[in-house]
Design a protein around this motif. Structure first.
Motif, short mmCIF file in Angstrom:
data_model
loop_
_atom_site.label_atom_id
_atom_site.label_comp_id
_atom_site.label_asym_id
_atom_site.label_seq_id
_atom_site.Cartn_x
_atom_site.Cartn_y
_atom_site.Cartn_z
N VAL A 131 31.22 -13.04 36.35
CA VAL A 131 30.89 -11.65 36.70
C VAL A 131 31.11 -11.43 38.19
CG1 VAL A 131 28.96 -10.02 36.89
CG2 VAL A 131 29.33 -11.28 34.76
N ALA A 132 30.69 -12.39 39.01
CA ALA A 132 30.86 -12.25 40.46
C ALA A 132 32.34 -12.22 40.82
CB ALA A 132 30.15 -13.40 41.17
N ARG A 133 33.13 -13.06 40.17
CA ARG A 133 34.57 -13.05 40.44
C ARG A 133 35.21 -11.73 40.03
NH1 ARG A 133 34.50 -18.40 38.34
NH2 ARG A 133 35.36 -17.61 36.40
N MET A 134 34.79 -11.21 38.89
CA MET A 134 35.35 -9.94 38.43
C MET A 134 34.96 -8.80 39.37
SD MET A 134 34.98 -10.23 34.32
CE MET A 134 36.14 -8.95 33.89
N LYS A 135 33.73 -8.80 39.88
CA LYS A 135 33.31 -7.78 40.84
C LYS A 135 34.12 -7.89 42.11
CE LYS A 135 28.59 -6.84 39.45
NZ LYS A 135 27.18 -6.91 39.84
N ALA A 136 34.36 -9.13 42.53
CA ALA A 136 35.15 -9.34 43.74
C ALA A 136 36.56 -8.81 43.56
CB ALA A 136 35.16 -10.82 44.13
N LYS A 137 37.13 -9.01 42.37
CA LYS A 137 38.47 -8.50 42.10
C LYS A 137 38.46 -6.96 42.08
CE LYS A 137 41.04 -11.91 39.49
NZ LYS A 137 41.65 -12.20 38.20
N GLN A 138 37.44 -6.38 41.49
CA GLN A 138 37.32 -4.91 41.43
C GLN A 138 37.23 -4.32 42.84
OE1 GLN A 138 37.38 -2.78 38.84
NE2 GLN A 138 37.68 -4.41 37.35
N GLU A 139 36.49 -5.00 43.72
CA GLU A 139 36.34 -4.49 45.07
C GLU A 139 37.62 -4.62 45.88
OE1 GLU A 139 33.01 -6.54 46.70
OE2 GLU A 139 31.59 -5.58 45.37
N GLU A 140 38.45 -5.61 45.57
CA GLU A 140 39.71 -5.79 46.28
C GLU A 140 40.67 -4.65 45.96
OE1 GLU A 140 41.44 -9.55 45.37
OE2 GLU A 140 39.86 -10.68 46.33
N ARG A 141 40.60 -4.09 44.81
CA ARG A 141 41.56 -3.07 44.41
C ARG A 141 41.23 -1.77 44.98
NH1 ARG A 141 42.56 -4.17 38.06
NH2 ARG A 141 43.01 -6.33 38.30
#
Length: 141
Positions: A131-141
Protein backbone atom coordinates in the motif's frame (compact mmCIF):
# COMPACT_ATOMS: atom_id res chain seq x y z
CA UNK A 1 18.81 -48.27 11.08
CA UNK A 2 20.30 -49.69 14.19
CA UNK A 3 18.10 -49.91 17.21
CA UNK A 4 19.37 -49.72 20.76
CA UNK A 5 18.66 -53.44 21.22
CA UNK A 6 20.97 -54.37 18.33
CA UNK A 7 24.03 -52.61 19.80
CA UNK A 8 26.34 -55.21 21.31
CA UNK A 9 27.36 -54.63 24.92
CA UNK A 10 30.95 -55.58 25.54
CA UNK A 11 32.27 -56.62 28.94
CA UNK A 12 34.38 -53.46 29.56
CA UNK A 13 31.28 -51.38 28.88
CA UNK A 14 29.38 -53.37 31.52
CA UNK A 15 32.16 -52.79 34.04
CA UNK A 16 32.17 -49.07 33.25
CA UNK A 17 28.39 -48.93 33.60
CA UNK A 18 28.48 -50.68 36.98
CA UNK A 19 31.35 -48.46 38.11
CA UNK A 20 29.46 -45.33 37.04
CA UNK A 21 26.37 -46.48 38.96
CA UNK A 22 28.42 -47.19 42.08
CA UNK A 23 30.26 -43.87 41.88
CA UNK A 24 27.00 -41.95 41.36
CA UNK A 25 25.37 -43.75 44.26
CA UNK A 26 28.23 -43.22 46.67
CA UNK A 27 28.76 -39.62 45.60
CA UNK A 28 25.08 -38.88 46.22
CA UNK A 29 25.21 -40.39 49.70
CA UNK A 30 25.65 -37.81 52.40
CA UNK A 31 24.93 -39.80 55.52
CA UNK A 32 25.54 -38.23 58.88
CA UNK A 33 23.59 -39.66 61.74
CA UNK A 34 23.11 -37.15 64.50
CA UNK A 35 20.11 -38.20 66.59
CA UNK A 36 21.27 -36.10 69.53
CA UNK A 37 22.55 -33.05 67.66
CA UNK A 38 26.32 -33.10 67.60
CA UNK A 39 26.60 -35.00 70.92
CA UNK A 40 26.91 -38.76 71.36
CA UNK A 41 23.82 -40.92 70.96
CA UNK A 42 22.28 -41.45 74.42
CA UNK A 43 21.68 -45.18 74.08
CA UNK A 44 24.46 -46.56 76.24
CA UNK A 45 24.02 -46.92 79.98
CA UNK A 46 26.92 -44.55 80.59
CA UNK A 47 25.49 -41.85 78.29
CA UNK A 48 22.03 -42.14 79.90
CA UNK A 49 23.54 -41.78 83.36
CA UNK A 50 25.54 -38.71 82.29
CA UNK A 51 22.38 -37.07 80.92
CA UNK A 52 20.41 -37.89 84.07
CA UNK A 53 17.90 -40.14 82.34
CA UNK A 54 16.24 -42.69 84.61
CA UNK A 55 17.02 -46.19 83.20
CA UNK A 56 13.72 -47.55 84.53
CA UNK A 57 11.76 -45.15 82.28
CA UNK A 58 12.58 -47.40 79.32
CA UNK A 59 11.45 -50.60 81.06
CA UNK A 60 7.71 -50.24 80.54
CA UNK A 61 7.83 -48.46 77.18
CA UNK A 62 5.69 -49.76 74.36
CA UNK A 63 7.64 -51.56 71.65
CA UNK A 64 8.43 -49.54 68.57
CA UNK A 65 6.26 -50.42 65.59
CA UNK A 66 8.11 -52.38 62.94
CA UNK A 67 8.57 -51.26 59.39
CA UNK A 68 6.19 -52.19 56.63
CA UNK A 69 8.33 -54.79 54.97
CA UNK A 70 5.26 -56.36 53.33
CA UNK A 71 4.42 -53.12 51.49
CA UNK A 72 8.07 -52.62 50.56
CA UNK A 73 8.36 -56.19 49.28
CA UNK A 74 5.11 -55.96 47.33
CA UNK A 75 6.19 -52.64 45.83
CA UNK A 76 9.56 -54.07 44.84
CA UNK A 77 7.87 -57.07 43.22
CA UNK A 78 5.48 -54.80 41.34
CA UNK A 79 8.39 -52.70 40.05
CA UNK A 80 10.29 -55.84 39.01
CA UNK A 81 7.21 -57.22 37.26
CA UNK A 82 6.55 -54.01 35.34
CA UNK A 83 10.17 -53.45 34.37
CA UNK A 84 10.71 -57.03 33.22
CA UNK A 85 7.40 -57.47 31.40
CA UNK A 86 7.45 -55.46 28.18
CA UNK A 87 3.74 -56.00 27.58
CA UNK A 88 3.03 -54.24 30.88
CA UNK A 89 5.51 -51.48 30.01
CA UNK A 90 3.85 -50.92 26.63
CA UNK A 91 0.40 -50.88 28.23
CA UNK A 92 1.62 -48.40 30.85
CA UNK A 93 3.13 -46.24 28.10
CA UNK A 94 -0.13 -46.25 26.15
CA UNK A 95 -2.06 -45.35 29.33
CA UNK A 96 0.28 -42.45 30.16
CA UNK A 97 0.11 -41.17 26.57
CA UNK A 98 -3.71 -41.27 26.74
CA UNK A 99 -3.56 -39.28 29.99
CA UNK A 100 -1.29 -36.58 28.61
CA UNK A 101 -2.85 -36.46 25.13
CA UNK A 102 -5.01 -33.39 25.94
CA UNK A 103 -1.93 -31.55 27.19
CA UNK A 104 0.04 -32.47 24.07
CA UNK A 105 -2.85 -31.38 21.84
CA UNK A 106 -3.12 -28.07 23.68
CA UNK A 107 0.61 -27.45 23.34
CA UNK A 108 0.51 -28.40 19.66
CA UNK A 109 -2.46 -26.11 18.95
CA UNK A 110 -0.85 -23.23 20.85
CA UNK A 111 2.30 -23.65 18.76
CA UNK A 112 0.25 -23.76 15.54
CA UNK A 113 -1.67 -20.66 16.66
CA UNK A 114 1.58 -18.78 17.22
CA UNK A 115 2.80 -19.84 13.78
CA UNK A 116 -0.48 -18.70 12.17
CA UNK A 117 -0.25 -15.37 13.99
CA UNK A 118 3.35 -14.90 12.81
CA UNK A 119 2.36 -15.69 9.20
CA UNK A 120 -0.61 -13.29 9.44
CA UNK A 121 1.61 -10.55 10.87
CA UNK A 122 4.13 -11.04 8.06
CA UNK A 123 1.32 -10.93 5.47
CA UNK A 124 -0.06 -7.75 7.04
CA UNK A 125 3.39 -6.12 6.94
CA UNK A 126 3.75 -7.09 3.29
CA UNK A 127 0.28 -5.66 2.52
CA UNK A 128 1.11 -2.38 4.29
CA UNK A 129 4.40 -2.18 2.36
CA UNK A 130 2.52 -2.70 -0.95
CA UNK A 131 0.00 0.00 0.00
CA UNK A 132 2.84 2.39 0.85
CA UNK A 133 4.55 1.66 -2.46
CA UNK A 134 1.32 2.21 -4.37
CA UNK A 135 0.74 5.54 -2.59
CA UNK A 136 4.28 6.57 -3.41
CA UNK A 137 3.67 5.74 -7.08
CA UNK A 138 0.39 7.70 -7.05
CA UNK A 139 2.13 10.74 -5.60
CA UNK A 140 4.88 10.59 -8.24
CA UNK A 141 2.35 10.93 -11.04
Amino acid sequence: GDSVASIPIRMPHCYLLVLACVVCGTAALDAKWTPNGEGPAPFSQKAREQMGIDPTSFAGAAPVAGGSSLRLGAGALAVLYVTHNWNAVLALQAFVLKLIEPLLNALRSAKEGKQRAAVAAAAEQARLARVARMKAKQEER
